[in-house]
Design a protein around this motif. Sequence first.
Motif, PDB file in Angstrom:
ATOM      1  N   VAL A 199       0.704  -1.406   0.010  1.00  0.00           N
ATOM      2  CA  VAL A 199      -0.090   0.031  -0.048  1.00  0.00           C
ATOM      3  C   VAL A 199       0.972   1.152  -0.058  1.00  0.00           C
ATOM      4  CG1 VAL A 199      -1.906   1.370   1.206  1.00  0.00           C
ATOM      5  CG2 VAL A 199      -2.015  -1.088   0.861  1.00  0.00           C
ATOM      6  N   THR A 200       1.986   1.275   0.724  1.00  0.00           N
ATOM      7  CA  THR A 200       2.723   2.384   0.777  1.00  0.00           C
ATOM      8  C   THR A 200       3.379   2.590  -0.463  1.00  0.00           C
ATOM      9  OG1 THR A 200       3.287   1.832   3.149  1.00  0.00           O
ATOM     10  CG2 THR A 200       5.015   3.625   2.109  1.00  0.00           C
ATOM     11  N   ARG A 201       3.861   1.444  -1.024  1.00  0.00           N
ATOM     12  CA  ARG A 201       4.301   1.589  -2.517  1.00  0.00           C
ATOM     13  C   ARG A 201       3.489   2.291  -3.625  1.00  0.00           C
ATOM     14  NH1 ARG A 201       3.875  -1.354  -6.920  1.00  0.00           N
ATOM     15  NH2 ARG A 201       5.626  -1.441  -8.391  1.00  0.00           N
ATOM     16  N   SER A 202       2.286   1.921  -3.627  1.00  0.00           N
ATOM     17  CA  SER A 202       1.255   2.231  -4.547  1.00  0.00           C
ATOM     18  C   SER A 202       1.049   3.640  -4.182  1.00  0.00           C
ATOM     19  CB  SER A 202      -0.057   1.396  -4.369  1.00  0.00           C
ATOM     20  OG  SER A 202       0.171   0.069  -4.521  1.00  0.00           O
ATOM     21  N   ILE A 237      -2.364   8.846   3.796  1.00  0.00           N
ATOM     22  CA  ILE A 237      -3.981   8.482   4.011  1.00  0.00           C
ATOM     23  C   ILE A 237      -4.060   7.085   3.826  1.00  0.00           C
ATOM     24  CG2 ILE A 237      -6.296   9.130   3.146  1.00  0.00           C
ATOM     25  CD1 ILE A 237      -5.526  12.050   3.189  1.00  0.00           C
ATOM     26  N   PRO A 238      -3.733   6.595   2.651  1.00  0.00           N
ATOM     27  CA  PRO A 238      -4.015   5.261   2.598  1.00  0.00           C
ATOM     28  C   PRO A 238      -3.161   4.478   3.484  1.00  0.00           C
ATOM     29  CG  PRO A 238      -2.891   6.171   0.778  1.00  0.00           C
ATOM     30  CD  PRO A 238      -3.134   7.223   1.496  1.00  0.00           C
ATOM     31  N   TYR A 304      -7.654  11.100   9.379  1.00  0.00           N
ATOM     32  CA  TYR A 304      -7.829  11.652   8.387  1.00  0.00           C
ATOM     33  C   TYR A 304      -7.992  13.354   8.242  1.00  0.00           C
ATOM     34  CZ  TYR A 304      -9.019   7.352   6.131  1.00  0.00           C
ATOM     35  OH  TYR A 304      -9.004   6.028   5.579  1.00  0.00           O
ATOM     36  N   ALA A 305      -8.670  13.726   9.313  1.00  0.00           N
ATOM     37  CA  ALA A 305      -8.919  15.076   9.402  1.00  0.00           C
ATOM     38  C   ALA A 305      -7.782  15.897   9.867  1.00  0.00           C
ATOM     39  CB  ALA A 305     -10.064  15.469  10.499  1.00  0.00           C
ATOM     40  N   ARG A 310      -8.927  18.578   3.887  1.00  0.00           N
ATOM     41  CA  ARG A 310     -10.004  18.784   3.116  1.00  0.00           C
ATOM     42  C   ARG A 310     -11.535  17.908   3.098  1.00  0.00           C
ATOM     43  NH1 ARG A 310      -6.323  17.696  -1.969  1.00  0.00           N
ATOM     44  NH2 ARG A 310      -5.314  16.259  -0.457  1.00  0.00           N
ATOM     45  N   PRO A 311     -11.157  16.428   3.774  1.00  0.00           N
ATOM     46  CA  PRO A 311     -12.255  15.540   3.949  1.00  0.00           C
ATOM     47  C   PRO A 311     -13.229  16.302   4.806  1.00  0.00           C
ATOM     48  CG  PRO A 311     -10.336  14.477   4.014  1.00  0.00           C
ATOM     49  CD  PRO A 311      -9.968  15.611   3.999  1.00  0.00           C
TER      50      PRO A 311
END
Length: 315
Positions: A199-202, A237-238, A304-305, A310-311
């Motif tokens: 996930v970090t790579r993507s 975030i991901p 996230y916030a 922005r979310p």
Amino acid sequence: MLAFLVRRLLTLALTAWLATMVVFAVLEVVPGDPALLMLGTQAQPDTLAALRAQMGLDQPIPVRYLRWVGGLLTGDLGTSLTYARPVADLVAERLAITLPLAAMALVLSAVIAIPLGLTAASRHGRAGDWAVMAFGQVGIAVPSFWFAILLILGFSVKLGWFPAGGFPGWQAGAGPALKALLLPAVALALPEAAILARVTRSAALDTLREDYVRTAWAKGLRRRTVLIRHVLPNALIPVATILGLQCAFLIAGAVVVENVFTLPGLGRLLYQAIGQHDLIVVQSVVVLLAMSVVVVNALVDVAYAAIDPRPRVRT
């Protein structure tokens, strides 16, 4: 920000309420009499009636549900019929092992995965990238209990560096206790690190294509500086999403690893309660594990916030 937090708290409360309903309903629809299941078919009618009254099975379902939820809110989880002790005390004792184990595994997963993911993204298509992808494939394919067995054979049986199982207790000192938790934490962390590294790579690959990253390269900044100051913060975030899910999984999913290492944690308590048909313990532990997932997901939303404001506007 306040409205965002209020909405998240309301969502948390609603989800927690639904979780209690699902757990209660699942045990209610299990065929058979729970009291008869626990005592066996040879139980005397008066003993069976006394146990049914103790478990509240002689009362209507709505009354039993409300009493159970009220107990959850006040910390009264009932009394274990196997251990003859309050379930809350049993859970508190076992959490003193499961929570540090999950925290160690989560830290190890992040420490292993994030540098590997950033390295793979910065060396996209080269040997380093392929090596990280191979680690990810192996880590996802091999279950944690197999890693646990390999670690016991290598570091306990062959080298004798770590104990093969058991827990000395925190009263023996932090050093021996953490040493007993290290191999289980590694066994839990490796599969999660494989997922997190991919996930970090993507996420880092997507960020590396942004204009501000190209500008940073054009300014002549070092690769490490670009990755840490510009790529990593914007790829979090991901990564935070997966870390949150892993945190909940490591708390709720350590049942097998705790049994491999014979750790008296919450997962082993649940396993033993199922084998002993102690439904009061099973119901309480399952709902607490479900609550941990709900709470962690809510904390991820708040994270996230903090990472990207922005979310807050969109939600």
